[in-house]
Design a protein around this motif. Structure first.
Motif, short mmCIF file in Angstrom:
data_model
loop_
_atom_site.label_atom_id
_atom_site.label_comp_id
_atom_site.label_asym_id
_atom_site.label_seq_id
_atom_site.Cartn_x
_atom_site.Cartn_y
_atom_site.Cartn_z
N ASN A 140 -84.96 -42.50 86.03
CA ASN A 140 -83.63 -43.60 86.91
C ASN A 140 -83.79 -42.39 87.61
O ASN A 140 -83.49 -40.96 87.00
CB ASN A 140 -82.22 -43.77 86.18
N MET A 141 -83.49 -42.54 88.94
CA MET A 141 -83.19 -41.94 89.99
C MET A 141 -82.75 -41.47 90.46
O MET A 141 -82.15 -42.78 91.28
CB MET A 141 -84.94 -41.81 90.78
N TYR A 142 -81.88 -40.86 90.95
CA TYR A 142 -80.81 -40.64 91.87
C TYR A 142 -80.52 -39.66 93.67
O TYR A 142 -81.65 -38.49 92.77
CB TYR A 142 -79.60 -41.14 91.35
N GLU A 143 -80.65 -40.44 94.38
CA GLU A 143 -80.66 -39.15 95.39
C GLU A 143 -78.92 -38.41 96.24
O GLU A 143 -78.49 -39.51 96.18
CB GLU A 143 -81.71 -39.46 96.38
N LYS A 144 -78.62 -37.33 96.52
CA LYS A 144 -77.73 -37.28 97.33
C LYS A 144 -78.16 -36.52 98.19
O LYS A 144 -78.68 -34.96 97.63
CB LYS A 144 -76.72 -36.73 95.94
N GLN A 145 -77.20 -35.74 99.25
CA GLN A 145 -77.52 -35.41 99.72
C GLN A 145 -76.19 -33.87 100.21
O GLN A 145 -74.84 -34.46 99.93
CB GLN A 145 -77.22 -35.08 102.06
N TYR A 146 -76.48 -32.80 100.12
CA TYR A 146 -74.90 -32.13 100.21
C TYR A 146 -75.73 -30.87 101.64
O TYR A 146 -76.53 -30.27 102.14
CB TYR A 146 -74.77 -31.00 99.19
N VAL A 147 -74.23 -30.48 102.29
CA VAL A 147 -74.61 -29.76 103.74
C VAL A 147 -73.17 -28.72 103.70
O VAL A 147 -72.36 -29.30 103.20
CB VAL A 147 -73.80 -31.00 104.85
N THR A 148 -74.08 -27.42 103.78
CA THR A 148 -72.97 -26.34 103.97
C THR A 148 -73.48 -26.02 105.46
O THR A 148 -73.62 -26.20 106.19
CB THR A 148 -74.42 -25.69 103.03
N TRP A 149 -71.66 -25.80 105.73
CA TRP A 149 -71.41 -25.07 107.32
C TRP A 149 -71.16 -24.17 107.50
O TRP A 149 -70.57 -22.90 106.96
CB TRP A 149 -70.27 -26.16 107.50
N HIS A 150 -71.98 -23.50 108.35
CA HIS A 150 -71.84 -22.13 108.80
C HIS A 150 -71.32 -21.63 110.60
O HIS A 150 -72.06 -22.75 111.29
CB HIS A 150 -73.50 -21.33 108.78
N GLN A 151 -71.12 -20.44 110.86
CA GLN A 151 -70.45 -19.90 111.77
C GLN A 151 -71.47 -19.48 112.08
O GLN A 151 -71.08 -19.20 113.69
CB GLN A 151 -69.52 -18.41 111.52
N GLY A 152 -72.45 -19.20 112.24
CA GLY A 152 -73.74 -18.50 112.89
C GLY A 152 -75.26 -19.27 112.68
O GLY A 152 -75.42 -18.99 111.29
#
Length: 274
Positions: free
Chosen positions: A191-203
């Protein structure tokens, strides 16, 4: 005189980079921890013999050891294993720390009923070989939970680099479907699941540092291409302040929100059973 194969050279570079990053990994790898915690939710049961492929600094291994009687915590990077053992809060006799390669697992056939791996298998050279090994060591009825970076990861960084020069600065990640297919072709139910994660950076510098500080700045060499030693190493064509400024300017113009630069991790979760 024997020559080292490209996959072997890649593995040596991966092991070296992650070993160097052992001391900075835990403080920098927040998104990796979030992903591992999400993967852990797919392990509701208690197991007899477990395997953690790519245990890193061991912070997830210690949680996994609470879910099985005996756990083999394995990593390609010896420096990570050293750090894990030296920084155990309480020595856990149920954990066996082991240096090993996912392409050739140093375990007997049918020897584990739980297998876990988070944010590791994207470094594998051959999906079929890895899945064949996973299938081999799993006993009948065993469960494997695999969280793998896949196509779409680091998209903003890759697109920005492509606007700057023609070199490859970001790895090509396999698709989630190709990982799922490889597992099925080796006889596993998936069984497959996908998920997107986003990190945020100052530069751009903090963004690149977030990759380097966890050891993930190795760009793998393929048969048909050359690659820099890292995501932002100084290559022969010249990685300089001007090029970095161009990269940051383009990145900001295309992707910035509230003066922050995003970095995407596209992750597939494979819940495999045998």
């Amino acid at each position: 005189m024997t020559s080292t194969t490209i996959p072997s050279r890649n593995k040596m570079r991966i092991a070296q980079q992650f070993s160097r990053a052992a001391n900075t990994y835990n403080s920098a790898a927040d998104v990796q921890l979030d992903i591992a915690f999400d993967a852990l939710t797919y392990l509701p049961s208690h197991y007899k013999n477990g395997l953690d492929i790519g245990c890193g600094t061991g912070r997830i291994s210690q949680r996994l050891s609470n879910r099985c009687d005996r756990l083999v915590a394995m990593d390609l990077a010896f420096g990570m294993l050293q750090y894990a053992q030296q920084n155990e809060v309480v020595a856990d006799p149920s954990i066996c720390w082991l240096q090993g390669d996912a392409d050739s697992l140093p375990l007997a056939d049918d020897s584990v009923d739980m297998l876990f791996s988070s944010m590791v298998l994207q470094w594998a050279d051959n999906q079929q070989k890895v899945m064949a090994e996973i299938n081999r060591v799993m006993s009948s009825g065993a469960t494997a939970i695999l969280a793998i970076m896949c196509d779409g990861s680091f998209k903003q960084l890759n697109d920005s680099w492509l606007n700057i020069d023609s070199e490859r600065h970001v790895n090509n990640f396999a698709t989630a479907q190709s990982w799922c297919d490889a597992a099925k072709q080796q006889g596993l139910q998936v069984n497959m699941y996908e998920k997107q994660y986003v990190t945020w950076h100052q530069g751009i510098k903090p963004l690149l540092a977030s990759i380097k500080s966890i050891g993930a700045n190795v760009v793998l060499t393929s048969q048909n291409s050359t690659a820099t030693n890292s995501t932002f190493s100084r290559s022969q064509s010249g990685f300089n302040r001007k090029k970095l400024q161009h990269l940051e300017t383009y990145y900001q113009q295309q992707y910035a929100k509230n003066m922050q630069l995003p970095l995407t991790y596209q992750v597939c979760f494979l819940h495999c059973s045998k």
